[in-house]
Design an enzyme around this catalytic site. Structure first.
Site, PDB file in Angstrom:
ATOM      1  CB  SER A 132       6.487   5.390   3.680  1.00  0.00           C
ATOM      2  OG  SER A 132       6.992   5.828   2.448  1.00  0.00           O
ATOM      3  CG  ASP A 160      15.325  -8.118   3.901  1.00  0.00           C
ATOM      4  OD1 ASP A 160      14.585  -8.920   4.501  1.00  0.00           O
ATOM      5  OD2 ASP A 160      14.927  -7.364   2.996  1.00  0.00           O
ATOM      6  CE  LYS A 209       1.949   5.871   0.384  1.00  0.00           C
ATOM      7  NZ  LYS A 209       3.156   5.861  -0.484  1.00  0.00           N
TER       8      LYS A 209
END
Length: 693
Positions: free
Chosen positions: A466, A477, A491
């Site tokens: 999470s 990224d 998740k």
């Protein structure tokens, strides 16, 4: 090893000569009007407001039926094929039954189930009167997930003969005499049988609704009115006192989660998947069997006064059939924010006469003191605030790089994940959210400049979920740092809880609560963390089993998806460094004895998990134990300190024969070896970046 058992926890089965009378028939249970209404209202919500609405039709009806039967008889040891044939008549009628507020089908199945439990227990009892021949060469299947149900009573009897023989042999190998084995199994059997008779309609309904909701997606759930009233136990399954989240899985009371900062997590003696088979009070109180005991009763036994001692009899998650269980002691305490807080250390790395200092920040959860913040306390504690302070201290320590350790960090506050990411990337988008209507919202941080602009590493494992995945994905990224470890949990969804009584405007609680998925997280590159999780740039071995832990372990998890990327500027330095970082990592671990031994531990556990059968021949099993003992002794003779850990309540002769020791050391080494290698990777990152300046 994964052994599955039915709803009441059929683990070790016994017969008692004192229990010779024919057992009474179990009660016949029927649904109430409020339960039928709750099921119907839940169906309306799931069909209209869920993130991915699943129509309640014949296809979903079949899934619900299959999940309900599996929850009762996961190892296909109770029902007969003739029972299944009768159940299948209504397999595609459950949808109509729910909408028509008629729950006769699941209740009729449950009533057959309780009778089969009584039937099988009676037969198991008769087997123990005669004993077993352990010189015979025969095997017992460790898993029967997809095995056929018994076609005849004779086939069922043969299955149970091997089951009880296997249970007996495990205790025999653990050093118990036959008389003690009979006594132990007798107590366990009585627990199991006793649990059949007090079942109420609410138990049946909760089990059925769990089958329904999880057929929609793994994180959708239902809590009956009774379960909602016991929020700590039934909704969060939170254990006040030791800081662990429990569930009943495969018939065992099982550790589902360790609460960050709790006694269980801080002790280092428990891990997710460990099974509690006994509970004792105080330093020397007798340990009471809890096999077959209801989850809420186990919770009550573990709860207690602050600073008091509770002793748990544990069968480790990866323990094989020949392994001994172990007794651990924990001091009950409240989980405070202070104990959840981020912590730092500075680790020196020496290579070619040059020393780099790497600051390690361990973050067990993305916490926030909501109460203090709501009261207007300007100095309220939170993960991002504490990490910002630690980064300042690490700057004073003149560290060359920073490693953020997020292993087993199951998430927490989304806002904290965003703010924490901002400490390393500054102003910009962090994560995207898409709701059930398809609307996309980009969550950003507005910090003008990062608090730490130097080399960064993020260490993750299968337990990182999470909010941890949001942070790691954003760092990756942006090209801001190197991600190290195992693929994360996967998740990437958001849930909310709906009070059905409020919806129905009931004056008293009757209908319960529905937890449903309403949104999904997406990375700023457009991909999602759902299902696939975050893939590390440099992979390290791990102890977890992806077949049982992580989003991909669910058969109906939401799929990976992709949307348009957010507007952000990525740094390409990390992409350029990764080939060299990987090369240095590969060269280093080749000559790292500690790392290679951990790799061996992982391989051993994988082999153990993949075993489909286990021998019921005593000599063969003792040979397996001897091989393990010899291997562990060989390691001890290496005298590198890797196997020197505390006793945890096992006697010396027990420890020498126990596979638990291998598991314990593998877990311990995972914390040390993997962190040390991650630190070395960050040191390499710092060295390479300095070389490019």
């Amino acid at each position: 090893m994964r052994m599955k058992y039915g709803f009441v926890g059929l683990i070790l089965l016994v017969a008692s000569s004192a229990f010779s009378q024919e057992p009474a028939a179990p009660p016949v249970l029927a649904p109430s009007k409020s339960q039928a209404a709750a099921a119907s209202l839940s169906a309306q919500f799931l069909g209209r407001y869920a993130y991915k609405p699943v129509p309640l039709d014949d296809a979903l009806s079949a899934k619900i039926m299959d999940k309900f039967i599996k929850s009762l008889d996961p190892d296909r040891m109770l029902f007969m094929q003739s029972d299944i044939d009768k159940f299948m008549v209504g397999r595609t009628s459950i949808d109509d039954a729910i909408l028509g507020e008629d729950l006769k089908i699941p209740f009729s199945i449950f009533n057959v189930y309780t009778q089969r439990v009584v039937d099988r227990m009676t037969y198991a009892r008769s087997l123990l009167k005669q004993g077993f021949d352990f010189s015979v060469k025969e095997d017992y299947p460790l898993s029967r997930d997809d095995a056929p149900w018994a076609q005849s009573n004779a086939q069922s009897n043969e299955l149970w003969r091997k089951r009880v023989k296997s249970d007996w042999l495990r205790l025999k190998l653990a050093g118990q005499a036959d008389t003690a084995i009979r006594d132990t199994l007798d107590k366990r059997y009585k627990n199991i049988l006793d649990r059949v008779y007090p079942y109420k309609s609410d138990d049946v309904f909760q089990t059925f609704m769990a089958a329904y909701t999880t057929a929609v997606d793994p994180h959708t759930d239902y809590f009956s009115a009774a379960a909602s009233n016991e929020f700590d136990i039934s909704m969060k399954l939170s254990l006040v006192g030791i800081g662990a989240v429990l569930q009943e899985r495969d018939g065992y009371t099982t550790i589902r989660e360790l609460v960050a900062g709790g006694p269980a997590q801080l002790s280092g003696k428990l891990a997710v998947g460990d099974r509690i088979i006994g509970v004792g009070q105080g330093e020397d109180g007798a340990v009471k069997e809890v096999v077959g005991t209801r989850l809420d009763e186990v919770v009550q036994m573990i709860r207690g006064e602050k600073d008091s001692v509770v002793r748990l009899d544990i069968l480790p998650a990866d323990a094989g059939q020949s392994a001994n269980h172990r007794v651990i002691s924990l001091v009950r305490d409240k989980v405070s924010l202070e104990k959840q807080a981020a912590q730092k250390s500075v680790v020196p790395v020496v290579k070619d006469g040059v020393t780099h200092k790497v600051g390690v920040i361990t973050l067990p959860t993305f916490y926030e003191d909501f109460d203090a913040r709501r009261k207007g306390d300007k100095n309220y504690r939170s993960a991002s605030r504490d990490v910002a302070k630690l980064l300042g201290e690490l700057k004073q320590d003149d560290v060359d790089g920073v490693l953020i350790d997020l292993r087993d960090n199951g998430g927490g506050s989304l806002a904290e994940a965003i703010d924490l990411t901002g400490l390393f990337v500054g102003k910009g988008p962090i994560v995207q959210q898409r709701d059930a209507e398809g609307k996309i919202k980009v969550e950003s941080d507005d910090l003008s400049k990062p608090a730490w602009a130097g080399p960064v590493g993020v260490l993750i494992n299968r337990g990182s979920a999470s909010a941890s995945e949001i942070f790691a994905a954003a760092i990756q990224d942006y090209g801001r740092g190197v991600i190290i470890g195992e693929p994360s949990f996967g998740k990437g969804t958001v849930q909310t809880v709906v009070d059905l009584d409020q919806v129905a405007r009931n004056s008293k609680p009757e209908l319960g609560q529905l937890k449903l998925t309403i949104a999904q997280f997406f990375r700023i590159d457009g991909g999602t963390t759902q299902l696939r999780g975050v893939t590390p740039d440099i992979s390290l071995p791990g102890l977890s089993d992806p077949k049982t832990l992580g989003e991909s372990s669910y058969d109906n998890a939401l799929p990976f998806d992709q949307i348009k990327p957010a507007r952000y500027a990525a740094n390409d330095n990390m992409a350029k460094l990764l080939p060299q970082l990987r090369s240095r990592h590969d060269d280093r671990i080749k000559n790292d004895k500690a790392f290679q031994r951990f790799v061996e531990d992982v391989a051993d556990l994988k082999t153990q998990r993949e075993k489909r059968t286990i021998s019921l021949n005593e000599a063969e099993r003792r040979n397996e134990m001897t091989e393990l003992t010899n291997r562990l002794k060989a390691r001890e003779q290496a005298d590198d300190g890797m196997l020197r850990n505390e006793d945890d309540g096992l006697q010396a002769n027990e420890r020498s024969l126990s596979a638990n020791l291998a598991i314990e050391n593998a877990r311990k080494n995972a914390k040390d070896v993997l962190r040390d290698e991650a630190v070395a990777i960050v040191s390499d990152e710092a060295s390479l970046l300095q070389g490019t300046r």
